[in-house]
Design a protein around this motif. Sequence first.
Motif, mmCIF file in Angstrom:
data_model
loop_
_atom_site.group_PDB
_atom_site.id
_atom_site.type_symbol
_atom_site.label_atom_id
_atom_site.label_comp_id
_atom_site.label_asym_id
_atom_site.label_seq_id
_atom_site.Cartn_x
_atom_site.Cartn_y
_atom_site.Cartn_z
ATOM 1 N N ILE B 222 46.965 29.588 44.070
ATOM 2 C CA ILE B 222 46.019 28.879 43.204
ATOM 3 C C ILE B 222 44.598 29.393 43.460
ATOM 4 N N LEU B 223 44.255 29.499 44.757
ATOM 5 C CA LEU B 223 42.894 29.904 45.077
ATOM 6 C C LEU B 223 42.601 31.319 44.586
ATOM 7 N N TRP B 224 43.575 32.232 44.791
ATOM 8 C CA TRP B 224 43.327 33.606 44.347
ATOM 9 C C TRP B 224 43.198 33.695 42.841
ATOM 10 N N SER B 225 44.033 32.907 42.153
ATOM 11 C CA SER B 225 43.949 32.991 40.699
ATOM 12 C C SER B 225 42.648 32.374 40.207
ATOM 13 N N LYS B 226 42.080 31.449 41.003
ATOM 14 C CA LYS B 226 40.790 30.876 40.615
ATOM 15 C C LYS B 226 39.663 31.870 40.890
ATOM 16 N N THR B 227 39.787 32.579 42.007
ATOM 17 C CA THR B 227 38.698 33.488 42.373
ATOM 18 C C THR B 227 38.673 34.718 41.487
ATOM 19 N N GLY B 228 39.865 35.291 41.236
ATOM 20 C CA GLY B 228 39.966 36.591 40.564
ATOM 21 C C GLY B 228 39.173 36.718 39.279
ATOM 22 N N PRO B 229 39.464 35.901 38.275
ATOM 23 C CA PRO B 229 38.768 36.077 36.997
ATOM 24 C C PRO B 229 37.255 35.920 37.129
ATOM 25 N N PHE B 267 29.576 40.271 48.639
ATOM 26 C CA PHE B 267 28.679 39.141 48.443
ATOM 27 C C PHE B 267 29.254 38.155 47.432
ATOM 28 N N LEU B 268 29.798 38.689 46.336
ATOM 29 C CA LEU B 268 30.387 37.813 45.326
ATOM 30 C C LEU B 268 31.537 37.016 45.907
ATOM 31 N N LEU B 269 32.379 37.699 46.706
ATOM 32 C CA LEU B 269 33.497 36.988 47.319
ATOM 33 C C LEU B 269 32.988 35.851 48.193
ATOM 34 N N SER B 270 31.921 36.119 48.953
ATOM 35 C CA SER B 270 31.459 35.053 49.828
ATOM 36 C C SER B 270 30.831 33.918 49.028
ATOM 37 N N SER B 271 30.137 34.233 47.927
ATOM 38 C CA SER B 271 29.550 33.094 47.211
ATOM 39 C C SER B 271 30.593 32.377 46.373
ATOM 40 N N LEU B 272 31.593 33.115 45.871
ATOM 41 C CA LEU B 272 32.704 32.416 45.206
ATOM 42 C C LEU B 272 33.426 31.546 46.220
ATOM 43 N N GLY B 273 33.614 32.100 47.430
ATOM 44 C CA GLY B 273 34.292 31.346 48.495
ATOM 45 C C GLY B 273 33.538 30.074 48.813
ATOM 46 N N MET B 274 32.210 30.178 48.848
ATOM 47 C CA MET B 274 31.430 28.986 49.151
ATOM 48 C C MET B 274 31.602 27.950 48.050
ATOM 49 N N GLY B 275 31.588 28.414 46.808
ATOM 50 C CA GLY B 275 31.796 27.496 45.693
ATOM 51 C C GLY B 275 33.148 26.805 45.807
#
Lengths: 369, 373
Positions: B222-229, B267-275
Amino acid sequence: MRQRIFGLIVKELLALFRDKRSRFVVIGPPLIQLIIFGYAATFDVNRVAYAVYDEENSGTSRELLARFEGSRAFRCLGYIHSNGEIAKVIDRKKVLLVIHIGRNFSRNLFASPPARIQVIVDGRNSNTAGILLGYVNQIVEDFNASWLPLHGIKPPAGVLRPRAWYNPNLESRWFIVPGLLATLTLVVSIVTVGLSVAREREIGTLDQLLVTPMRPWEIVLGKVIPGFLVAMGEVTLIFLAAIFWFRIPFVGNLLALYVGLAFFSLAVIGVGLIISSISMTQQQALLGSFFFLSPAIVLSGFSTPLRNMPEVVQWVTLLNPLRFALVVVRRVFLEGAGFAEVWPQYIPMALIASISLLAAWGVFRRRVG
Amino acid sequence: MRSGLVRFLALWKKEWIQIWRDPASIAIGVVLPAVLLLIYGYGISLDSLRLPIGVVVENPNPLTASFVAGLERSRYFSPEPYGAIGGAEEAMRDGKVEAILWLWSDFTRRGLREGNAPLSLIVNGVDANTARLLEGYFQGVWSQWLQWEANTSGQPLLLPVEVESRIWFNPALESRHYLAPGVIVINMTLVGALLTALVIAREWERGTMEALLSTPVSMAEILWSKTGPYFVLGMGGMAVCVVMAVALFGAPLLGSVWVLSLASALFLLSSLGMGLLISSALRSTFLASMVAIVATFLPAFILSGFIFDIASMPEPIRLFTYLFAARYFVTLLQTIFLAGNVWSVILPNLVALFLMAAFFLGNAWRISRRSLE
């Protein structure tokens, strides 16, 4: 009718303050941000690391270098011994500045002045670099001014004696902290009010409100007044922290400050309500708030002067209530202004407030109708 | 394994459809960065030109006139003559001038006879940074005029020591060049955290998370599919920003595009991760959005070194800035844009971004999984 609105206000305030987490979110972050940003947001250049490349290492060169060591702006990190090392320490951001004194410094100084010293500055942050160069010139200027009479030579005609009004030590904290008073009030009001209608729509309580005998304008008023109360409470909290924690001098008229911030928060609440009524979901409301918030902060004069912007952008800032609020806050805090000086700033904020509140009411009525 | 892939693809498709149907996400991902970059690029500038300065000359003579003419020639000042100091002071109180140059009646006499006559410069100190720059510019105009005056009068000017300054990376000291990379960071922080902050919280609030969990999909999926797009959208926005920074604002891009892409991706991964972490932990869109605003925009603006130099902050605050991914990204972008591939700066900051991304994504996964049980 008055009772109905009063009931709605109580309901709004309860919704904000009864939940422990949401209570914390409204009160905590603004104070934490004030403290952190009050310390962090500084343009002052202190204790900047520099390295010395002194090829001569004579009494005279050391005398000049001692003046740098004595300055609060600089902090000597060490000596380097070759040209190649200059690039190394600057590229890696070990130091922002390298002072290079050549092999013939003293000979040139006595035999064929001027003796040149080379100063290499990291320009990646151009503001810091500009200020650093100013400091370097000042130190060398002072050295010159004291060197000449000692060696019986007439100094240049004049010497610059600057002094500053309102902020004698040029502390940027005195500029930033009062600015934060207006900026943080903006952030809190826009987020609490901007999301409120959209949230009620999303969880369905808006429909419940609409089947009550309340008119749209009563509902709008029921949103505006609690938002206003929260904003003024926030203002007071931040104001006290600015005075008692940061010890920012307050020399103006307190009432003039509050009247200005009252107009300001009404203007912001109006904008927040428009955003909230237009949005279908909370996500859209949040985006809308952001879309307003970040340009409003950037184009307000909070951190960079309005005068530096292109003229067209300066016209755009006339739509930004924060721009006027910042003038009120800073002039009242530092310049000792009262109503006579700041009333011209009230007018645009009052205009923005009335137009946006009317528009919010209009949008809301159409949306629910 | 194959069914896992099918599941994942289906989820991925669902997320895309959701994004596609809600044009707001595309607007945030691509249009918002472009608009913001335009506004910030033109709006944020620390280069003060043509500062209004009141000039009071009590005893005008050719010498003072020649200096005032020098002031007029400078691109930093636009002098405004006043007959007496009272009028100039009033203009300063009204905010019409930023500073006052006050040459006393005995200025020329003292200057010619013994030298070191005081030039009184009164500045409005409210905006301390502008005031300090103004003093520096003024000093420059004065030294230049002294030199010029010495040359024309044939008397060599005796300056024992002269500073020869070399400014690296940004010789013209154009603030736009160092601000453009910073603006990109602010943009991407906004986009990254905003895009995701609401996604998971919304699913919990609407009860669709329970529906998802009752399927055989795992939390990680679920998390990966949320992050990917959203990652793809964010990288699109990033590309728009870089192109605009280079083409429109003339920021030099000295480093390699690959390093830039890698830094942006981390950087995007970390800010998406924070979100994701914020929204999984809070599960309320209202709180998630409050925290997202508080934890992203203002810190990226103030604590990242974008405008305010981190080195000048007090020690505790300086340590605090290490907690924000924006700090590393600002350093990376300023270096990649203005200085090139300086590995000793780039590598540690890349590692820091990687650790932050891993931390946020890992915790988002842990928190959401724990709440399952």
